[in-house]
Every structure is written in C-alpha cells, then in structure tokens.
Design a protein around this motif. Structure first.
Motif, mmCIF file in Angstrom:
data_model
loop_
_atom_site.group_PDB
_atom_site.id
_atom_site.type_symbol
_atom_site.label_atom_id
_atom_site.label_comp_id
_atom_site.label_asym_id
_atom_site.label_seq_id
_atom_site.Cartn_x
_atom_site.Cartn_y
_atom_site.Cartn_z
ATOM 1 N N PRO A 174 -11.450 5.446 6.848
ATOM 2 C CA PRO A 174 -10.833 4.139 7.074
ATOM 3 C C PRO A 174 -11.781 2.964 6.863
ATOM 4 C CG PRO A 174 -11.438 5.078 9.175
ATOM 5 C CD PRO A 174 -11.796 6.102 8.129
ATOM 6 N N THR A 175 -12.965 3.216 6.291
ATOM 7 C CA THR A 175 -13.955 2.152 6.101
ATOM 8 C C THR A 175 -14.068 1.688 4.651
ATOM 9 O OG1 THR A 175 -15.878 3.583 5.629
ATOM 10 C CG2 THR A 175 -15.296 3.248 7.950
ATOM 11 N N GLN A 176 -13.227 2.181 3.766
ATOM 12 C CA GLN A 176 -13.453 1.993 2.332
ATOM 13 C C GLN A 176 -12.748 0.784 1.720
ATOM 14 O OE1 GLN A 176 -12.625 5.910 0.557
ATOM 15 N NE2 GLN A 176 -14.806 6.311 0.637
ATOM 16 N N GLY A 177 -11.985 0.041 2.477
ATOM 17 C CA GLY A 177 -11.347 -1.146 1.913
ATOM 18 C C GLY A 177 -10.288 -0.801 0.894
ATOM 19 N N PHE A 178 -10.386 -1.395 -0.290
ATOM 20 C CA PHE A 178 -9.354 -1.212 -1.315
ATOM 21 C C PHE A 178 -9.603 0.034 -2.159
ATOM 22 C CE2 PHE A 178 -8.643 -6.099 -1.458
ATOM 23 C CZ PHE A 178 -7.932 -6.024 -0.265
ATOM 24 N N ARG A 179 -9.831 1.131 -1.510
ATOM 25 C CA ARG A 179 -9.959 2.401 -2.228
ATOM 26 C C ARG A 179 -9.919 3.541 -1.236
ATOM 27 N NH1 ARG A 179 -14.888 5.196 -2.615
ATOM 28 N NH2 ARG A 179 -16.624 4.217 -1.508
ATOM 29 N N TYR A 206 -4.286 1.514 -2.186
ATOM 30 C CA TYR A 206 -4.898 2.650 -1.499
ATOM 31 C C TYR A 206 -5.582 2.243 -0.198
ATOM 32 C CZ TYR A 206 -4.059 4.855 -5.993
ATOM 33 O OH TYR A 206 -3.465 5.341 -7.123
ATOM 34 N N ARG A 207 -5.351 1.021 0.269
ATOM 35 C CA ARG A 207 -6.012 0.592 1.503
ATOM 36 C C ARG A 207 -5.384 1.280 2.719
ATOM 37 N NH1 ARG A 207 -2.330 -3.388 0.202
ATOM 38 N NH2 ARG A 207 -1.262 -4.462 1.921
ATOM 39 N N SER A 208 -6.179 1.374 3.766
ATOM 40 C CA SER A 208 -5.764 2.028 5.007
ATOM 41 C C SER A 208 -4.964 1.064 5.864
ATOM 42 C CB SER A 208 -7.019 2.489 5.758
ATOM 43 O OG SER A 208 -6.714 3.029 7.020
ATOM 44 N N ALA A 209 -3.878 1.563 6.467
ATOM 45 C CA ALA A 209 -3.042 0.696 7.291
ATOM 46 C C ALA A 209 -2.218 1.519 8.267
ATOM 47 C CB ALA A 209 -2.113 -0.154 6.427
ATOM 48 N N ILE A 210 -1.899 0.898 9.397
ATOM 49 C CA ILE A 210 -0.943 1.424 10.368
ATOM 50 C C ILE A 210 0.086 0.335 10.593
ATOM 51 C CG2 ILE A 210 -0.573 2.287 12.715
ATOM 52 C CD1 ILE A 210 -3.571 3.019 12.779
ATOM 53 N N GLU A 218 -5.702 -2.024 8.377
ATOM 54 C CA GLU A 218 -4.780 -3.048 8.857
ATOM 55 C C GLU A 218 -3.882 -2.429 9.930
ATOM 56 O OE1 GLU A 218 -4.181 -5.228 4.492
ATOM 57 O OE2 GLU A 218 -2.550 -4.132 5.443
ATOM 58 N N ILE A 219 -3.654 -3.143 11.016
ATOM 59 C CA ILE A 219 -2.702 -2.707 12.042
ATOM 60 C C ILE A 219 -1.732 -3.854 12.260
ATOM 61 C CG2 ILE A 219 -2.377 -1.879 14.393
ATOM 62 C CD1 ILE A 219 -5.220 -0.802 14.355
ATOM 63 N N THR A 263 0.847 -1.178 0.000
ATOM 64 C CA THR A 263 0.000 0.000 0.000
ATOM 65 C C THR A 263 0.892 1.240 0.000
ATOM 66 O OG1 THR A 263 -1.861 1.102 1.104
ATOM 67 C CG2 THR A 263 -0.188 0.114 2.520
ATOM 68 N N GLU A 264 0.374 2.365 -0.481
ATOM 69 C CA GLU A 264 1.136 3.610 -0.467
ATOM 70 C C GLU A 264 1.179 4.135 0.968
ATOM 71 O OE1 GLU A 264 -0.023 6.510 -3.331
ATOM 72 O OE2 GLU A 264 -0.100 5.067 -4.988
ATOM 73 N N ALA A 265 2.365 4.324 1.499
ATOM 74 C CA ALA A 265 2.528 4.655 2.917
ATOM 75 C C ALA A 265 3.367 5.919 3.104
ATOM 76 C CB ALA A 265 3.189 3.487 3.649
ATOM 77 N N VAL A 266 3.225 6.502 4.294
ATOM 78 C CA VAL A 266 4.023 7.662 4.698
ATOM 79 C C VAL A 266 4.768 7.308 5.975
ATOM 80 C CG1 VAL A 266 4.013 10.083 5.365
ATOM 81 C CG2 VAL A 266 2.327 9.245 3.731
ATOM 82 N N ARG A 267 6.062 7.504 5.974
ATOM 83 C CA ARG A 267 6.863 7.359 7.186
ATOM 84 C C ARG A 267 6.968 8.731 7.846
ATOM 85 N NH1 ARG A 267 11.566 3.212 8.011
ATOM 86 N NH2 ARG A 267 9.631 2.102 8.501
#
Length: 225
Positions: free
Chosen positions: A124-129, A138-142, A175-176, A97-101
C-alpha cells in the motif's frame, strides 16, 4: 500507449472524460466460482466492502477464496467518469482505480479480517502503481459503506503504518473515502472472475511480507476483533 501521458496524473472533474448515463455492456448474472448473483440487491444481513489493490483480476481471486465471502465482482471506482469502459480507465482520464466489491456475511467473517487481508495482500506504499503495473488505475484504495467501516479502515491503516515503518517501509498511500462519494461501476463481463477462466493469467499482486497486527480493528462495542 493510449493517452500514456495521463496515466500518472489524477484528472480533475473538469479534465475527466464525460462518460455516459448507462453501461454500454452487460454483466454476467452469477459468479463463476461461488454461484451467487454479482449485482444487488443482496440478501438481508450481508455487507459490502470495496477495495482497490492493483490489478483487479488477482485481487478478486484473493477475496472469493475467503470463507464468509458471498460474492465478488470487479469494477471501477474513485473517479469522475460515469459508467466508464476499461479502455477509458486505462487512458488515465477517468480518475478511477481498479476495484473489487466484496459482499460478505459478517456472522462468518468480520470487516476487520477483510482489512487485514487487504493490507497484507499488496504493497500500500507504492502510489500510482502495484508491482510492474503503473498508472492511477492501480492505486490502493478503500471505499467505505458506513461510518463504522470508515473508522475501522482508518484505525487499521494507522496500526499497519506503525509496523511498516518499523520494518523500513515508506508511508501508506491508500485512499480511504466513503463509497457514496465515489460510486462503484461494474467492469465488463470478460473481467469478472478472470483468473477462474484463465488460470495462467497475469497477476501482479504481492504483499510487503509484513503482517498486519491482529486485533487492530475496533468492534462497535469498543473491543478489538
């Protein structure tokens, strides 16, 4: 669309592209806005937090504008392909996924404050978008760097889910995961601080409009912060 059929399917390790042992591109030395180095090792006392919340151009700008953040860089995380390229990530065949450090000074801003900013700055509820951007990248993750971060992220998710549910929103899909299980690979130089150099560039980041409760993240001593 390149490998379009893969964009909404997370590949298994066996399905993922093989990648390479080293990056095939260079990363700029310093942040174009903050002036500090992009790559570690970082000065003693600073901490690292990794977030994914849609297109990393807009996500990075949100964090570099935040007091207490020392540097930011964008990259790829959460997948299986080592040292991927942007084109490979866009194919949906790396699992990243595209991430920011975010490298921050905990004496100036808490990890809990960064979590609040993360939850409120995207859906954070949109899944793969995220907005009009679709695909696994584009999924949400920590991705957490310590047990304390893992616990704080999970606690903040649970607290935010309660207020989202009350407001009529769906379940959080974020995802965490420990960052040790999913390495962060810096993205190409032209992606770093993209919206500083392209002020009219596209940014599909947008929140739900629901505030994350203040004080939902427990401090190490058990108090809220």
């Amino acid at each position: 669309m390149l490998f379009g059929s893969h964009k909404n399917h997370l590949p298994t390790p066996d399905e993922a592209l093989p990648g390479r042992p080293e990056r095939e591109f260079t990363v700029p030395e310093r942040h174009t806005v903050l002036g500090n180095p992009l790559l570690g090792p970082y000065p003693e006392g600073l901490e690292v937090a990794d977030f994914a919340m849609g297109c990393f151009w807009g996500a990075e700008r949100i964090f570099w504008r935040t007091d207490g953040v020392w540097t930011t860089l964008v990259g790829y995380q959460g997948g299986h392909t080592p040292n991927p390229s942007y084109e490979e990530v866009c194919s949906g065949r790396t699992g990243h996924t595209e991430a920011v450090r975010v490298v921050f000074d905990p004496a100036k801003i808490s990890y809990g404050s960064l979590l609040k900013l993360f939850w409120e700055s995207h859906d954070p509820t949109q899944g793969f978008r995220q907005g009009n951007d679709t695909g696994t990248q584009y999924r949400s993750a920590i991705h957490t760097s310590s047990p304390a971060q893992q616990s704080a992220a999970e606690s903040s998710r649970d607290a935010y889910q309660k207020v989202l549910t009350s407001a009529g929103h769906a379940a959080i899909t974020t995802e965490i995961l420990p960052a040790t299980d999913r390495p962060f690979y810096p993205a190409e130089g032209y992606h770093q601080q993209y919206l500083d150099r392209n002020i009219n560039g596209y940014c599909g980041i947008g929140g739900t409009g629901v505030a994350c409760p203040v004080g939902v993240v427990p401090a190490p001593d058990g108090t809220a912060k």
